[in-house]
Design an enzyme around this catalytic site. Sequence first.
Site, short mmCIF file in Angstrom:
data_model
loop_
_atom_site.label_atom_id
_atom_site.label_comp_id
_atom_site.label_asym_id
_atom_site.label_seq_id
_atom_site.Cartn_x
_atom_site.Cartn_y
_atom_site.Cartn_z
N ARG A 1 39.08 48.22 35.41
CA ARG A 1 38.30 48.40 37.02
C ARG A 1 38.30 50.07 37.66
O ARG A 1 37.32 50.19 38.22
CB ARG A 1 39.69 47.82 37.76
CG ARG A 1 39.62 46.54 37.40
CD ARG A 1 40.51 45.43 38.58
NE ARG A 1 40.86 44.19 37.97
CZ ARG A 1 40.28 43.09 37.96
NH1 ARG A 1 38.64 43.15 39.08
NH2 ARG A 1 40.04 41.90 37.63
N GLU B 1 30.82 41.58 48.00
CA GLU B 1 31.53 41.33 46.06
C GLU B 1 31.12 42.38 45.39
O GLU B 1 30.32 43.08 46.20
CB GLU B 1 30.63 40.20 46.23
CG GLU B 1 31.30 38.64 46.07
CD GLU B 1 32.35 38.70 45.43
OE1 GLU B 1 32.67 39.41 44.35
OE2 GLU B 1 32.96 37.86 44.07
N ASP B 2 31.70 42.39 44.32
CA ASP B 2 31.27 43.36 43.62
C ASP B 2 30.11 43.33 42.95
O ASP B 2 29.11 43.76 42.91
CB ASP B 2 32.73 43.69 42.39
CG ASP B 2 33.14 42.36 41.65
OD1 ASP B 2 33.05 41.07 42.25
OD2 ASP B 2 33.51 43.20 40.72
N ASP C 1 27.03 36.59 39.36
CA ASP C 1 26.29 36.25 38.57
C ASP C 1 25.90 34.98 38.85
O ASP C 1 24.82 34.77 38.65
CB ASP C 1 27.58 36.72 37.65
CG ASP C 1 27.18 36.27 35.84
OD1 ASP C 1 26.78 35.86 35.93
OD2 ASP C 1 29.06 36.98 35.56
N PHE D 1 27.42 42.20 29.62
CA PHE D 1 28.66 42.99 30.14
C PHE D 1 29.37 43.51 30.53
O PHE D 1 29.09 44.70 30.14
CB PHE D 1 29.66 42.07 28.91
CG PHE D 1 30.67 41.74 29.45
CD1 PHE D 1 31.14 40.43 29.57
CD2 PHE D 1 31.62 42.62 29.57
CE1 PHE D 1 32.90 39.82 30.45
CE2 PHE D 1 33.21 42.60 30.42
CZ PHE D 1 33.76 40.76 30.47
N GLY E 1 37.82 42.37 42.48
CA GLY E 1 36.87 42.89 42.12
C GLY E 1 36.68 44.22 42.84
O GLY E 1 36.10 45.22 42.79
N LYS F 1 22.85 39.93 39.13
CA LYS F 1 22.17 39.61 37.63
C LYS F 1 21.13 37.98 38.39
O LYS F 1 21.52 37.16 37.82
CB LYS F 1 23.14 38.97 36.95
CG LYS F 1 23.63 39.84 36.23
CD LYS F 1 24.67 39.14 35.24
CE LYS F 1 26.13 40.54 34.08
NZ LYS F 1 27.20 40.08 33.36
C1 PRP Z 1 33.73 37.70 39.74
C2 PRP Z 1 32.79 38.24 40.77
C3 PRP Z 1 32.75 37.33 41.80
C4 PRP Z 1 33.02 36.55 41.08
C5 PRP Z 1 30.97 36.06 40.35
O1 PRP Z 1 35.39 37.96 40.14
O2 PRP Z 1 33.73 39.58 41.50
O3 PRP Z 1 33.78 37.00 42.68
O4 PRP Z 1 32.82 36.76 39.49
O5 PRP Z 1 30.62 35.08 39.68
P1 PRP Z 1 29.84 34.15 40.16
O6 PRP Z 1 28.56 34.04 40.14
O7 PRP Z 1 29.19 33.27 38.25
O8 PRP Z 1 31.02 32.87 40.39
P2 PRP Z 1 35.71 37.53 38.99
O9 PRP Z 1 36.54 35.50 38.01
O10 PRP Z 1 35.65 37.43 37.36
O11 PRP Z 1 37.26 38.19 39.45
P3 PRP Z 1 37.80 39.55 39.38
O12 PRP Z 1 37.17 39.65 40.17
O13 PRP Z 1 38.90 38.87 39.72
O14 PRP Z 1 37.96 40.45 38.52
#
Ligand code: PRP
Length: 185
Positions: free
Chosen positions: A171, A105-106, A109, A158, A50, A137
């Site tokens: 994306r 990071e994007d 969560d 979401f 991401g 978040k």
């Molecule tokens: C997302 C985001 C972080 C992670 C955050 O990646 O880029 O790496 O989730 O979640 P957390 O704080 O609950 O650990 P994702 O797993 O969606 O993968 P992607 O970036 O490849 O879409």
Amino acid sequence: MTSHTAPDHPDIEKVLISQAQIQDRLAELGAEVSSHYGDDEVVVAAVLKGAFIVLADFSRHLSTNTVFDFMAVSSYGASTKSSGVVRILKDLDAEIEGRHLLIVEDIIDSGLTLSYLLKNLKTRKPASIEIMSLLMKPEQLKVDLPVRWVGFEVPNEFVVGYGLDYAERYRTLRYIGTLKPEVYS
Ligand code: PRP
């Protein structure tokens, strides 16, 4: 945060953060981060997938001496998502001992992915580690995570766009939006 920008995709319910808001904030963050590191070299590492879009735009606001790098991680499976144990699919190319590391990071969560990565990266003895995330978040955060720069706090909805996907789609939307419920239900 609300925005009056209309979504340009039929699956998007509403635009939470517009393209202009994102670009303005990334310019501010670029200036803050540049000023923080000054003349020091920094390894700027994005967590795939991401964050590649955030990194592309954010990096063009950096005036520091930077080396770019990437990590790819995956959780070990559905049951371990909550444990935060992640598998490193692609490690940094750079040796970070004694160097400044900025993780981009994007979205943060639960914070578990970065919490695990931080523990791993700290063992390599970098001069410093900081985190910048476009989105966070706060209601979802399960761990104490030292996030130095955050673009926007978002509610527990979401969200997709600007690097964030649902089943690998959306994306490339230029804004952050919410999906219509019928798309994922
Ligand atoms: C997302 C985001 C972080 C992670 C955050 O990646 O880029 O790496 O989730 O979640 P957390 O704080 O609950 O650990 P994702 O797993 O969606 O993968 P992607 O970036 O490849 O879409």
